[in-house]
Scaffold this motif. Structure first.
Motif, PDB file in Angstrom:
ATOM      1  N   GLU A   1       0.997  -1.066   0.009  1.00 51.27           N
ATOM      2  CA  GLU A   1      -0.059   0.115  -0.118  1.00 51.27           C
ATOM      3  C   GLU A   1       0.856   1.111   0.115  1.00 51.27           C
ATOM      4  OE1 GLU A   1      -3.241  -0.167  -0.410  1.00 51.27           O
ATOM      5  OE2 GLU A   1      -3.661  -2.233  -0.012  1.00 51.27           O
ATOM      6  N   ALA A   2       0.326   2.204  -0.094  1.00 51.23           N
ATOM      7  CA  ALA A   2       1.171   3.590  -0.228  1.00 51.23           C
ATOM      8  C   ALA A   2       1.828   3.756   1.065  1.00 51.23           C
ATOM      9  CB  ALA A   2      -0.008   4.761  -0.257  1.00 51.23           C
ATOM     10  N   LEU A   3       3.098   4.381   0.959  1.00 53.97           N
ATOM     11  CA  LEU A   3       3.653   4.993   1.982  1.00 53.97           C
ATOM     12  C   LEU A   3       4.357   4.037   3.041  1.00 53.97           C
ATOM     13  CD1 LEU A   3       2.310   8.459   2.660  1.00 53.97           C
ATOM     14  CD2 LEU A   3       4.164   7.894   1.373  1.00 53.97           C
ATOM     15  N   PRO A   4       4.894   2.954   2.581  1.00 52.08           N
ATOM     16  CA  PRO A   4       5.384   1.745   3.415  1.00 52.08           C
ATOM     17  C   PRO A   4       6.440   2.466   4.402  1.00 52.08           C
ATOM     18  CG  PRO A   4       6.300   1.322   1.451  1.00 52.08           C
ATOM     19  CD  PRO A   4       5.243   2.428   0.927  1.00 52.08           C
ATOM     20  N   ASN A   5       6.507   2.105   5.687  1.00 53.42           N
ATOM     21  CA  ASN A   5       7.428   2.767   6.495  1.00 53.42           C
ATOM     22  C   ASN A   5       8.367   2.046   7.295  1.00 53.42           C
ATOM     23  OD1 ASN A   5       7.462   5.710   7.378  1.00 53.42           O
ATOM     24  ND2 ASN A   5       7.434   4.559   9.510  1.00 53.42           N
ATOM     25  N   HIS A   6       8.144   0.699   7.747  1.00 54.89           N
ATOM     26  CA  HIS A   6       8.973  -0.136   8.496  1.00 54.89           C
ATOM     27  C   HIS A   6       8.676  -1.645   7.982  1.00 54.89           C
ATOM     28  CE1 HIS A   6      11.549  -1.022  11.962  1.00 54.89           C
ATOM     29  NE2 HIS A   6      10.375  -1.801  12.426  1.00 54.89           N
TER      30      HIS A   6
ATOM     31  N   ASP B   1       2.710   0.199   6.677  1.00 55.43           N
ATOM     32  CA  ASP B   1       2.559   1.567   5.913  1.00 55.43           C
ATOM     33  C   ASP B   1       1.706   2.856   6.402  1.00 55.43           C
ATOM     34  OD1 ASP B   1      -0.418   1.458   5.298  1.00 55.43           O
ATOM     35  OD2 ASP B   1       0.184  -0.312   4.113  1.00 55.43           O
ATOM     36  N   LYS B   2       1.798   3.906   6.061  1.00 55.80           N
ATOM     37  CA  LYS B   2       1.094   4.826   6.446  1.00 55.80           C
ATOM     38  C   LYS B   2       0.114   5.521   5.377  1.00 55.80           C
ATOM     39  CE  LYS B   2       4.248   6.644   9.917  1.00 55.80           C
ATOM     40  NZ  LYS B   2       4.843   8.162  10.296  1.00 55.80           N
ATOM     41  N   SER B   3      -0.621   4.388   4.892  1.00 58.03           N
ATOM     42  CA  SER B   3      -1.462   4.677   3.850  1.00 58.03           C
ATOM     43  C   SER B   3      -3.030   5.312   4.064  1.00 58.03           C
ATOM     44  CB  SER B   3      -1.689   3.442   2.799  1.00 58.03           C
ATOM     45  OG  SER B   3      -2.406   2.326   3.630  1.00 58.03           O
TER      46      SER B   3
ATOM     47  N   GLY C   1      -9.834   4.234   7.314  1.00 56.23           N
ATOM     48  CA  GLY C   1      -8.859   5.170   7.129  1.00 56.23           C
ATOM     49  C   GLY C   1      -7.690   4.463   8.186  1.00 56.23           C
ATOM     50  N   GLU C   2      -7.594   3.151   8.365  1.00 52.98           N
ATOM     51  CA  GLU C   2      -6.421   2.718   8.945  1.00 52.98           C
ATOM     52  C   GLU C   2      -5.416   2.376   8.225  1.00 52.98           C
ATOM     53  OE1 GLU C   2     -10.285  -0.049  10.115  1.00 52.98           O
ATOM     54  OE2 GLU C   2      -9.298   0.847   8.255  1.00 52.98           O
ATOM     55  N   ASP C   3      -4.254   2.312   8.657  1.00 54.32           N
ATOM     56  CA  ASP C   3      -2.827   1.849   8.131  1.00 54.32           C
ATOM     57  C   ASP C   3      -3.055   0.519   7.783  1.00 54.32           C
ATOM     58  OD1 ASP C   3      -1.969   4.674   7.926  1.00 54.32           O
ATOM     59  OD2 ASP C   3      -0.827   4.462   9.757  1.00 54.32           O
ATOM     60  N   ARG C   4      -2.104  -0.038   7.161  1.00 51.53           N
ATOM     61  CA  ARG C   4      -2.103  -1.445   6.764  1.00 51.53           C
ATOM     62  C   ARG C   4      -0.945  -2.119   7.007  1.00 51.53           C
ATOM     63  NH1 ARG C   4      -6.635  -3.702   3.793  1.00 51.53           N
ATOM     64  NH2 ARG C   4      -7.889  -1.867   3.021  1.00 51.53           N
ATOM     65  N   ILE C   5      -0.815  -3.558   7.162  1.00 54.07           N
ATOM     66  CA  ILE C   5       0.275  -4.179   7.243  1.00 54.07           C
ATOM     67  C   ILE C   5       0.429  -5.262   5.956  1.00 54.07           C
ATOM     68  CG2 ILE C   5       1.685  -6.006   8.692  1.00 54.07           C
ATOM     69  CD1 ILE C   5       0.545  -4.883  11.186  1.00 54.07           C
TER      70      ILE C   5
END
Length: 210
Positions: free
Chosen positions: A172-177, A190-192, A198-202
């Protein structure tokens, strides 16, 4: 835990009951006793911007990626004087290899993974992965490295010995870690804000057998 200005990352040395943290705001790498939460060590480098963090539990050696100065800060047991090792452009995250002889950094500035020979103190490879390389983790079974490319919405599976990307996985958009377990399962946060509410995803990735 007090005294960690702009805390960026923590790692746990279970063998020594120690928690290490990077303090980006003060240029410090700080150690705490995991049982008492008491500060037991601090290395401060003037002008440094430590972000990522890794520990080799066999030796107790700690690496912090100095984002500000494109280098690694190496803290060895029993020494208050750090060693500086070159890294890539904008190293935001760092991971040890399984044998502790090399390290890999996720270079946000260059969109690369850099392979660092810790004995020689040199960068041996810089491998393009994707824009905004942000987080890196090494698979102890295969030696391969996962790199999160925040602005490319992907994770790269890197063979650091060959200097190649062997697979790219969309997220998803903007993976972070990325967190990698011992059985070869990777979890990418992510911070999608792309979930139903409106949750972020794993994103879960299973690596193949070595």
């Amino acid at each position: 835990m007090p005294g960690v200005a702009h805390a960026r990352e923590i790692v746990v040395d279970e063998r020594r009951d120690t928690v290490w943290a990077t303090a980006f705001g003060s240029g410090s790498v700080v150690a705490f006793d995991s049982r008492t939460y008491r500060e037991v060590g601090r290395v401060t480098v003037e002008g440094a911007g430590p972000t990522g963090l890794a520990v080799d539990e066999r030796t107790g050696t700690v690496l912090a990626s100095d984002f500000t100065n494109d280098r690694l800060i190496q803290v060895s047991p029993g020494s208050a004087v750090p060693r500086f090792v070159p890294a890539g452009d904008g190293p935001l995250s760092v991971s040890f290899s399984a044998n502790g002889r090399t390290a890999c950094t996720a270079d946000q500035g260059a969109g690369t993974v850099s392979v660092v020979d810790l004995r020689k103190g040199v960068v041996t490879r810089s491998i393009p992965t994707g824009e905004g390389a942000k987080s890196v983790a090494a698979d102890s079974r295969s030696g391969r490295v996962l790199a999160v490319n925040r602005l490319a919405d992907s994770v790269s599976v890197v063979d650091p010995r060959a200097g190649t990307v062997v697979e790219t996985v969309a997220t998803e958009a903007l993976p972070n870690h990325v967190h990698l377990t011992q059985d070869g399962m990777a979890y990418v946060l992510d911070k999608s804000a792309s979930g139903p509410a409106g949750e972020d995803r794993i994103t879960r990735i299973r690596l193949g057998s070595p």
